[in-house]
Scaffold this active site. Sequence first.
Site, mmCIF file in Angstrom:
data_model
loop_
_atom_site.group_PDB
_atom_site.id
_atom_site.type_symbol
_atom_site.label_atom_id
_atom_site.label_comp_id
_atom_site.label_asym_id
_atom_site.label_seq_id
_atom_site.Cartn_x
_atom_site.Cartn_y
_atom_site.Cartn_z
ATOM 1 N N SER A 600 0.877 -1.148 0.000
ATOM 2 C CA SER A 600 0.000 0.000 0.000
ATOM 3 C C SER A 600 0.919 1.203 0.000
ATOM 4 O O SER A 600 1.654 1.414 0.945
ATOM 5 C CB SER A 600 -0.875 -0.023 1.239
ATOM 6 O OG SER A 600 -1.524 1.196 1.351
ATOM 7 N N ARG A 601 0.878 1.965 -1.114
ATOM 8 C CA ARG A 601 1.897 3.003 -1.248
ATOM 9 C C ARG A 601 1.611 4.249 -0.429
ATOM 10 O O ARG A 601 2.512 4.992 -0.130
ATOM 11 C CB ARG A 601 2.069 3.373 -2.718
ATOM 12 C CG ARG A 601 2.903 2.331 -3.432
ATOM 13 C CD ARG A 601 3.397 2.856 -4.754
ATOM 14 N NE ARG A 601 2.459 2.541 -5.812
ATOM 15 C CZ ARG A 601 2.482 1.404 -6.502
ATOM 16 N NH1 ARG A 601 3.385 0.489 -6.239
ATOM 17 N NH2 ARG A 601 1.602 1.166 -7.442
ATOM 18 N N VAL A 602 0.353 4.497 -0.085
ATOM 19 C CA VAL A 602 0.107 5.682 0.738
ATOM 20 C C VAL A 602 -0.545 5.354 2.066
ATOM 21 O O VAL A 602 -0.614 6.177 2.953
ATOM 22 C CB VAL A 602 -0.782 6.715 0.012
ATOM 23 C CG1 VAL A 602 -0.062 7.316 -1.142
ATOM 24 C CG2 VAL A 602 -2.092 6.105 -0.362
#
Length: 735
Positions: A600-602
């Site tokens: 999950s990049r953010v």
Amino acid sequence: MEIQYVIINFLILAAILVIAGRKTVKRIFGGRLERINRELDEAEATEKMPLPEFKAPEAEEDSFTLPKEIEDEKLLAEKKLQAIRLFGERECREIHRLMIDKTKKELMESFRETVSGLLTTEPYYSKIRAKEEETVDRILSEITLTAGDMAYLKRHDVLYVTLMSAFPLDKKLVEKVDKATTELLATVNGKTSLWVKEDPSFIAGLRLRIGDTVYDGTVSEELYHFERRLNREPLLSDNAVKEITDDFLKTAANFEPAINKYQLGRVLTISDGICWMDGLADIMYGEVIEFECGDRGMVLDIQPDKIGCVIFGNFENIESGSKVRRVGRIASVPVGDSLLGRVIDPRGNPVDGNGYLEIQGKRPIEVSAPAILDRAPVNSPLFTGIKAIDAMVPIGKGQRELIIGDRQTGKTAIAIDTILNQKGKNTVCVYVAIGQKESLISEIRETLEKHDAMDYTVIVSAPASESAALQYMAPFSGTAVAEHFMYEGRDVLIVYDDLSKHAVAYRELSLLLHRPSGREAYPGDIFYLHSRLLERSAHLSDKLGGGSITALPIIETLAGDISAYIPTNVISITDGQIFLDSELFNEGQRPAVNVGLSVSRVGGSAQSKLMKQVAASLRTKLAQYRELQDFTQFGTDIDEVTRRTLDSGKKLTSTLKQGRYAPLDNWKQALILFAVSENLTGDNDLEDNTYQNGLFSFFENEKTELASLLKSGQKMSDETKDKVREAIVEYTAGV
Ligand code: ATP
Ligand code: MG
């Protein structure tokens, strides 16, 4: 002598018997006979009694009351409605809907007849004819040349002008029109060629067509708008029919129809749900068009000499050569709170059999995404209620997180559980089903209903049986529905199930529109298609209300191949992915989240502090476990440290198993993960939920202070940690 006496005695006795007997018989049966006779008389009297006579209300002279057929129609409809109240609620609604549609059609037919009958007789006929000149003047005051006409005149020097009317026109009027149009075209050095025609189907009035643009002042055009209004409004509300029809009759008889301006085109070819047309000079991309038979389509291709469109629904009634008209708007769907709890098709028609959908507003299905300055960073969590996801691939509000995996790996299950977990969290959910089985969609709806989740959910359904055009439209419609809530400042979760089928539908349309095919035969703009869709999910800045759309697109892979064309596209558009592994799924590890491939990049900044603290080492621990597991699979000689790592890894994976429809609160997830990672759970079976549930209620009932500390989501101080540890040990000892 004796014999004589005997005979006389016998006769006397017989006479006495006969007389007395008759009296008794009469006494016994007389009452009944009388009653029967009385009843017979009464019945006869009732038959003869005159029935209360039904008296039709007398028509008032010269006032526009509803034509009698329409009144009867309405009465009939009301009666039918009473009858269907005997059915169950759902059946009742369905029949109600069908019935209204049917009566509307019948109503319209009889209404058309009445109007044309009325307007071709005196005194209306002369009134109408007297107003023809006025109509011509009104039309001529509006005529202009459009951009489409100019483009046409560049290639041709004559623009065709047609004047059509219901009755033969006065020569003077024709000359007037001819002069005005010639003058208009002279301004751009063009020439006209005027055609004059009669068409009784107009009922009354006249119509001027310059190039593709029509200036329509006929009664049939008014009837067309009237029919659309009739179809939009629920008919059986008290006086609705009367109001609408009265309204119309007044305008018609005064003969002051508005001059409606629209453009026309013509069908060239039609096949496989794709239609090519010419005309429609100023048409825009994405605009809705309507065919003569009433079916509609959306423009997806504009070329110099032809226009391509996709058709919604079936296209059997469209013929080559038939007329097409611009509706004058981009494809849009109804939006608003009235949609909550409903299942709609991508055009916005309800398909759940729950009757009319109140239309509170409309939104175009394609708009541009919020600009950079309109966005705020993703900083608050959207809990899925699934341990493996909330702990290791957390999702924030406004994020796009892809759910990817082979078929039957629990992709839909994760999305549905996430919707269930939004209960009471003031988040609206939109579930877009693209190319799914209808049975599956109805199953999902039932599940959501059972868990009271339909109250805050809208389902947009384009099942596999629908045309590619509707499947293509579905995610855009769903996003429009979601955007409405977002711009109201609310949080929305949207699930696209699934975008692989969407890509296939778009490929089908593109190939049929003869666009060049690229990799895997997908058209060149397939990336743009999905990026412009997913870019519309955002967290808005406070200035715009701070609402958000969190998107969970789903992609199906083939044999775990995430490097295929569509998966790589969508992976690069989204802010992370949850990869579901079919091997894990078959091993019984459900949900089958592959921790190594999921990111999950953010979301990290959107996780609660507590969860962040607890889950910090989870990923590494699991990775270590997986590696060691492979490594030691065949060995028996395992040293103590390795065995301990294996044991704790095994416990952890068991904890991460979670059944369907059982989303967990965030503090509960943190608590059980803390207990497991600190190795405080003893020998208890973590796959079975008894231990976990017991622990949660122990905290809720007996350690209320600690529980409320955890519920706050704040990071645990060392002191709190010790206390929580003690409490867990206390509980475990008591199990
Ligand atoms: P498809 O590719 O057909 O869309 P999918 O990947 O969406 O499938 P689901 O339909 O969600 O998969 O799930 C497949 C099956 O696995 C279903 O029968 C579902 O009940 C089961 N399943 C999914 N998740 C779980 C879970 N956490 N626990 C137990 N069973 C599960
Ligand atoms: Mg599925």
